[in-house]
Motif scaffolding. Structure first.
Motif: not given
Lengths: 273, 657
Positions: B122, B265-266, B262-263, B35-37, B150-151, B146-148
């Motif tokens: 999301q 693709e990686t 990590e993802s 995560e984060f490299g 919040r609303k 939580p990205r996207g």
């Protein structure tokens, strides 16, 4: 039509839009005898997505270049955070927290994605030349902190898999995303996007739209963008400025602009007398 | 089925194994995620705390014993913790394929009556919300990223870390409750429910008990001498039984470390960084890697290319024998060590296989040439044969007895019986409890004595005692002269060539076999570029005479090799064509997991099959295609049909059994 109050309000989807952060007053820009921008005024409010649209040659990119300090207008003033901005070099504007991307991608082609995004952190690097060269003490700590910030942006824009890839080997759509990453790395308060979706296919446009909305939502970044694709603009933006032949012909919410006769004429074309 | 939890020292559930690992291997890495490299690490002690906090949070949220909790996301530590936390509170985890469409999810969520879901982001939240009004029982959803979000309305939507925080805050309140629920778990409690991908009809929920999972994991670990020092990379879908056995069953039994990429693709980079010691992949992954290696070697300089081919030829000759510990001459050994320094070692490192001690492939038959390629490099790649219903293991290959054409001997504690028609039946402690809410299917698959029908046909080789799978029982047929028709065998041989992507063989009930071939656009496109062959479309490339020449060579080479197998020599390809379109799941010609639907292909391209049999030199055809957005169109083409040389065989009658 143009809401000139400075009170904040909440949008339908629950975002808070603050007061005016940047204001363009009676801007006129000429290149010799050519008038690129003629007496245009509009404002950008904190936290909003503001679009500038118009047909080819309307002066949109020139307007963005005025905001970023690349062009100095012959007439008119730029107010930033309530202060009148004196004529500035682009790097001074950047230091004030305004970052941008370019219509024709301007990345360092031979460098990796990671290094390109790291260059966006220049404003956050305060250690001296010698310390940087020796990479000791403060410089090292700074690099670690900056790298972490960059990694968060890489994660945010989902480009982990190309972290170490030289930019020259990337397809167009990804280069655009790397440019956005570099602009974000500067932690700007205003982000200027010059045609972020030009030349993209539908899927890439959808991805980019999502990133723009997420940036605005997640970091509260104010975004001013130029875009050709009307559908995208109308979906993304809170307010839209419409330009034609260097003049402002409309300003307001997407719905207001859509129903503005001058805008319809400019886009659909009318017979010129 | 007499095993009790006594055999595993009273460790009757995954949560019980977690407690043991936290006690015995507390400071050892249990999970890593990039995560984060940077690779972030959680020890077994950390893991136990994270899972406890989540379990308390789930109780606090109202999760009751026996509830079903859906788990939807890619391989991340949070989801593995979720599975165990759900088990700890007495509920049942139901992992779903995170790439399924919303209506596929609706079916599974509705079928098991899931009340809760733990999802990734999301995208997944949106999918579940989209189908939520069809799900009356559904209540709360927990997301990780939580990205996207919040609303969104958070009345019934919670962030993973908040649920854990609530759990920690309410620890005093619920800890006795949690301990009590955990102590109630037995060997017969449900461990997990997995929905099978469903090539025919709707997916079925396979219920697996703690006994199934723990016994199977224990046996397999002992078989391959796996220990707490192993490293694996978890990248295969969490809804698939294999991942559950490897990343939960075996990881908790031995205490080894599960690494999450990590993802997606990686994955290849992460594989190289971790260098797993125990590795699992379906044949397609090995095929893709091999194709990439071959393409890159074609692009390499002349010296490197020559060196590669020279040493690979040598590896082909002696590599497998060295791995199996068979006698090999001194000069050959020396040359192999030189090759190892120059070619095999660097290649293995690039592929991420530098440290692999045990590797498995399963799910589908692997082409023997592909299999031997990896083995000749010194990678201990083995085959196993398994099913969801068996908690994976039916047969496995012991070290030193690895062959491309068999799937090994019965796994420990597994009994196997071959029916008169060749179908394989098995019985083991791993045999599933039932199909959830589907007694009819359960009864037709598993009999009263616990024997389960596999749907595959096979036989035991007399001298080695290894099981050989012939094909799906329903695909195996007979040629007109009575000899066996087993399409997969020939297809796999052809698919070894990097430029052949897919093959469909026809010949059931006929006097000879014919084939459809799909070229691999990556490999053939690369070849065309190097040879200055211009093409505008897949269709044009597929019809290019030079491409057809190459394919014809491949077919004739394969015919020679097929002719050497006494049972299957009748399956040589007499005529073939290269299809003008790729077989595609959107057109229903393949399943979503890319298995060819023979019957549909045969029916849809009937004119082409007929033309192959009636000897015409060319055939014109029009095919309907479906675009990704659902629109339909059609393409027409004139295809050249080619004859391939076959090797004459003196026919001998061989029984299928």
């Amino acid at each position: 039509m143009n809401d000139m109050t400075h009170d904040s309000y909440t949008t339908e989807d629950g975002r808070t839009i603050g007061g005016v952060v940047m204001e363009m007053k009676n801007i006129t820009l000429r290149f010799g005898g050519v008038v690129a921008i003629e007496n245009i005024s509009f404002d950008i409010r904190e936290g909003e997505i503001r679009a500038i649209i118009g047909p080819n040659g309307a002066g949109k990119s020139s307007m963005l270049n005025v905001i970023s300090g690349f062009y100095v207008p012959q007439e008119g003033d730029v107010f930033y955070k309530g202060q009148k901005r004196p004529p500035m070099r682009p790097y001074q504007v950047a230091q004030q927290g305004i970052a941008r991307t370019f219509q024709n991608i301007a990345l360092f082609e031979g460098m990796s994605v990671l290094d390109n995004v790291m260059t966006g952190r220049l404003r956050q690097m305060k250690s001296g030349l010698l310390a940087q060269a020796l990479w000791k003490g403060k410089a090292e700590a700074e690099e670690v902190a900056n790298r972490e910030a960059v990694e968060r942006i890489i994660d945010f824009l989902e480009i982990q898999h190309i972290r170490k890839t030289p930019v020259s080997r990337l397809p167009y759509g990804l280069k655009k995303r790397v440019e956005l990453a570099r602009a974000l790395a500067a932690e700007p308060s205003i982000l200027l996007l010059d045609e972020p979706m030009a030349g993209m296919n539908v899927e890439e446009k959808e991805d980019m739209s999502r990133f723009i909305l997420d940036v605005n939502d997640e970091f509260g970044t104010t975004i001013a963008l130029i875009e050709h694709d009307m559908g995208v603009v109308m979906d993304l933006s809170d307010r839209v400025v419409v330009m034609d032949y260097g003049k402002k012909i409309g300003d307001g919410t997407p719905d207001e602009v859509r129903n503005n006769q001058a805008v319809i004429d400019a886009y659909l074309g009318v017979a010129h007398d | 089925m007499v095993q009790s939890s006594q055999a595993t020292g009273g460790l009757a559930s995954i949560p019980a194994l977690l407690q043991r690992n936290a006690d015995q291997h507390g400071a050892k890495a249990a999970y890593r995620e990039k995560e984060f490299g940077i690779w972030q690490t959680w020890t077994w002690a950390d893991t136990e705390k994270e899972i406890e906090a989540l379990a308390l949070g789930l109780i606090n949220l109202g999760v009751a014993e026996g509830d079903f909790v859906a788990i939807i996301g890619r391989n991340r530590p949070y989801f593995y913790w979720s599975m165990v936390a759900v088990q700890s509170v007495g509920a049942v985890p139901v992992p779903l394929y995170h790439d399924s469409a919303a209506d596929e999810m609706a079916y599974v969520l509705g079928h098991c009556g899931a009340q809760y879901a733990i999802v990734e982001d999301q995208e997944q939240v949106d999918k579940v919300i989209e189908v939520q009004d069809q799900l009356h029982q559904f209540t709360h959803m927990i997301y990780i990223d939580p990205r996207g979000l919040r609303k969104y309305d958070h009345h019934q939507l919670h962030q993973f870390s908040h649920i854990q925080d609530q759990g920690r805050a309410a620890r005093d309140e619920w800890i006795t409750d949690l301990k009590e629920r955990r102590s109630k778990l037995t060997y017969d409690s449900t461990c997990v429910m997995l929905y099978t991908s469903g090539t025919t009809g709707k997916p079925k929920g396979v219920v697996l008990s703690n006994r199934n999972i723990i016994e199977s994991a224990k046996n397999a670990c002992e078989f391959d001498k796996l220990n707490a020092g192993e490293e694996i990379l978890a990248y295969l879908p969490m809804a698939w039984v294999g991942d559950f056995i490897f990343s939960i069953g075996q990881a908790y039994w031995t205490g080894f470390c599960v690494n999450c990429p990590e993802s997606p693709e990686t994955m290849m980079t992460d594989l190289r960084e971790i260098g797993p010691t125990y590795y699992f992949a379906p044949p397609r992954v090995f095929e893709t890697q091999l194709t990439n290696v071959m393409i890159r070697m074609e692009d390499a300089g002349g010296f490197k290319r020559k060196m590669f081919h020279h040493f690979m030829d040598h590896a082909k000759k002696v590599g497998g024998d060295i791995l199996d510990g068979k006698p090999v001459g001194l000069m050959d050994r020396l040359k192999y060590s030189l090759g190892n320094a120059l070619v095999y070692g660097p290649l293995k490192d690039t592929l991420g296989f530098g440290r692999v001690r045990v590797g498995y492939t399963a799910g589908e038959a692997i082409g023997p040439e592909i299999f031997e390629f990896y083995r000749s490099l010194g990678i201990n790649l083995k085959q196993l044969y398994g099913q969801t219903e068996a908690s994976v293991f039916i047969t496995v290959q012991p070290d030193g007895e690895v062959r491309a054409d068999t799937v090994g001997v019965p796994a420990p504690d597994v009994e196997i019986r071959i029916a008169d028609d060749g179908e394989i039946f098995y019985r083991s402690p791993g045999v599933f409890v039932e199909y959830f809410n589907n007694p009819d299917s359960t009864a037709s698959t598993k009999d009263a004595e616990g024997w389960v029908a596999t749907g595959d046909a096979g036989f035991f080789e007399e001298d080695s005692g290894h099981l050989r799978i012939i094909d799906r029982a329903k695909d195996v047929g007979k040629m007109a002269d009575g000899s066996m028709f087993a399409p997969k065998y020939v297809e796999n041989k052809l698919k070894f060539y990097p430029d052949i992507l897919e093959v469909v063989l026809f010949g059931n009930g006929q006097d000879r076999c014919v084939a459809f071939i799909n070229i691999d656009l990556t490999a053939v496109g690369n070849w065309a570029e190097r040879n200055n062959i211009a093409y505008a479309s897949y269709q044009e490339l597929a019809g290019h005479p030079k491409v057809l020449d190459t394919i014809q060579n491949h077919v004739e080479t394969v015919n020679k090799s097929v002719a050497r197998d006494p049972m299957l020599s009748g399956c040589q390809v007499h005529r073939f064509l290269v299809l003008h379109k790729e077989l595609d799941a959107d057109d229903g010609e393949m399943t979503r997991t890319r298995k060819v639907r023979r019957v549909i292909v045969a029916d849809k391209f009937k004119d082409l099959v007929d033309a192959l049999y009636d000897g015409a030199p060319t055939v014109s055809t029009t095919t309907e295609v479906t675009y990704e957005d659902g629109r339909k169109g059609s393409i027409s083409a004139t295809l050249e049909l080619r004859d391939a040389k076959v090797v004459a065989v003196t026919h001998q009658q061989v029984a299928a059994e």
